[in-house]
Design an enzyme around this catalytic site. Structure first.
Site, PDB file in Angstrom:
ATOM      1  N   CYS A   7      32.897 -42.958 -53.331  1.00  0.00           N
ATOM      2  CA  CYS A   7      33.915 -43.776 -52.656  1.00  0.00           C
ATOM      3  C   CYS A   7      34.906 -42.823 -51.988  1.00  0.00           C
ATOM      4  O   CYS A   7      34.592 -41.646 -51.787  1.00  0.00           O
ATOM      5  CB  CYS A   7      34.587 -44.758 -53.622  1.00  0.00           C
ATOM      6  SG  CYS A   7      35.553 -43.991 -54.941  1.00  0.00           S
ATOM      7  N   ARG A  13      36.751 -47.056 -57.440  1.00  0.00           N
ATOM      8  CA  ARG A  13      35.448 -47.733 -57.403  1.00  0.00           C
ATOM      9  C   ARG A  13      34.297 -46.892 -57.950  1.00  0.00           C
ATOM     10  O   ARG A  13      33.530 -47.370 -58.800  1.00  0.00           O
ATOM     11  CB  ARG A  13      35.138 -48.183 -55.964  1.00  0.00           C
ATOM     12  CG  ARG A  13      36.062 -49.284 -55.471  1.00  0.00           C
ATOM     13  CD  ARG A  13      35.971 -49.454 -53.959  1.00  0.00           C
ATOM     14  NE  ARG A  13      36.495 -48.286 -53.247  1.00  0.00           N
ATOM     15  CZ  ARG A  13      36.517 -48.148 -51.934  1.00  0.00           C
ATOM     16  NH1 ARG A  13      36.016 -49.109 -51.174  1.00  0.00           N
ATOM     17  NH2 ARG A  13      37.020 -47.052 -51.380  1.00  0.00           N
ATOM     18  N   ASP A 123      38.390 -52.151 -51.469  1.00  0.00           N
ATOM     19  CA  ASP A 123      39.131 -51.094 -52.158  1.00  0.00           C
ATOM     20  C   ASP A 123      40.304 -51.700 -52.927  1.00  0.00           C
ATOM     21  O   ASP A 123      41.223 -52.257 -52.319  1.00  0.00           O
ATOM     22  CB  ASP A 123      39.647 -50.092 -51.121  1.00  0.00           C
ATOM     23  CG  ASP A 123      40.157 -48.814 -51.764  1.00  0.00           C
ATOM     24  OD1 ASP A 123      40.340 -48.806 -52.999  1.00  0.00           O
ATOM     25  OD2 ASP A 123      40.352 -47.836 -51.030  1.00  0.00           O
TER      26      ASP A 123
HETATM   27  P1  4NP Z   1      38.695 -45.402 -54.332  1.00  0.00           P
HETATM   28  O1  4NP Z   1      40.186 -45.918 -53.976  1.00  0.00           O
HETATM   29  O2  4NP Z   1      38.092 -44.881 -53.040  1.00  0.00           O
HETATM   30  O3  4NP Z   1      37.985 -46.607 -54.823  1.00  0.00           O
HETATM   31  O4  4NP Z   1      38.870 -44.310 -55.365  1.00  0.00           O
HETATM   32  C1  4NP Z   1      41.124 -45.110 -53.324  1.00  0.00           C
HETATM   33  C2  4NP Z   1      41.937 -44.306 -54.071  1.00  0.00           C
HETATM   34  C3  4NP Z   1      42.897 -43.528 -53.437  1.00  0.00           C
HETATM   35  C4  4NP Z   1      43.016 -43.562 -52.063  1.00  0.00           C
HETATM   36  C5  4NP Z   1      42.178 -44.380 -51.299  1.00  0.00           C
HETATM   37  C6  4NP Z   1      41.226 -45.141 -51.947  1.00  0.00           C
HETATM   38  N1  4NP Z   1      44.022 -42.777 -51.410  1.00  0.00           N
HETATM   39  O5  4NP Z   1      44.126 -42.851 -50.181  1.00  0.00           O
HETATM   40  O6  4NP Z   1      44.734 -42.027 -52.079  1.00  0.00           O
END
Ligand code: 4NP
Length: 157
Positions: A7, A13, A123
């Site tokens: 991800c 995720r 997300d």
């Molecule tokens: P993930 O969610 O891709 O499901 O881990 C996110 C966690 C952090 C960020 C973006 C998506 N961020 O921009 O910090």
């Protein structure tokens, strides 16, 4: 069989996807190694988001010892199958892997559940707890399909 879940941040995720598929593979007696990574480096070395940890724990899965890491082009060779949790992640995987990108190894995770629809797991990062439960349910259903197909393949051999 080595599988990588990817991800953006590797804290919401894909840690759930790693935990769920590893758990289900072990339950099914499959000798699989499941890992996860992210395409952006904002959270390298961090444990999964506390709400991902909570939702996993409520479902009997412990993901608290995972650590976020970056997806690299070497991962394209190291893993048999790479699942992107969302379409923007798939674009990033392609961009990072460049000439080593192997399209036959990579797919969107939700294509296991809805073949050819190219859907993304929303997300949950920007929202409250229900988003994490929704992500868990979607990821769980897709992982269930992966395991069912593996069991069917073994039975039909
Ligand atoms: P993930 O969610 O891709 O499901 O881990 C996110 C966690 C952090 C960020 C973006 C998506 N961020 O921009 O910090």
């Amino acid at each position: 069989m080595k599988i990588l879940m990817v991800c953006l941040g590797n804290i919401c995720r894909s840690p759930l996807a790693e935990g769920i598929l590893q758990h289900k593979a072990m339950e099914a007696g499959l000798d699989w190694q499941v890992d996860s990574a992210g395409t952006n480096g904002y959270h390298i070395g961090e444990a999964p988001h506390r709400l991902s940890q909570k939702v996993a724990r409520l479902n009997g899965i412990d993901i608290c010892s995972q650590k976020a890491r970056l997806f690299t082009k070497d991962d394209m060779d190291k893993y048999d199958k790479i699942y992107a949790l969302a379409d923007d992640v798939l674009d990033e995987i392609r961009w990072i892997a460049k000439d080593r990108y192997k399209p036959e190894k990579v797919d969107l995770l939700l294509n296991e559940l809805h073949p050819g629809k190219n859907l993304s797991v929303p997300d949950p990062w920007y929202g409250p707890e229900p988003g994490y439960h929704e992500a868990y349910q979607l990821i769980y259903a897709a992982c269930d399909k992966i395991i069912q197909r593996a069991i069917n393949d073994i039975t039909n051999q």
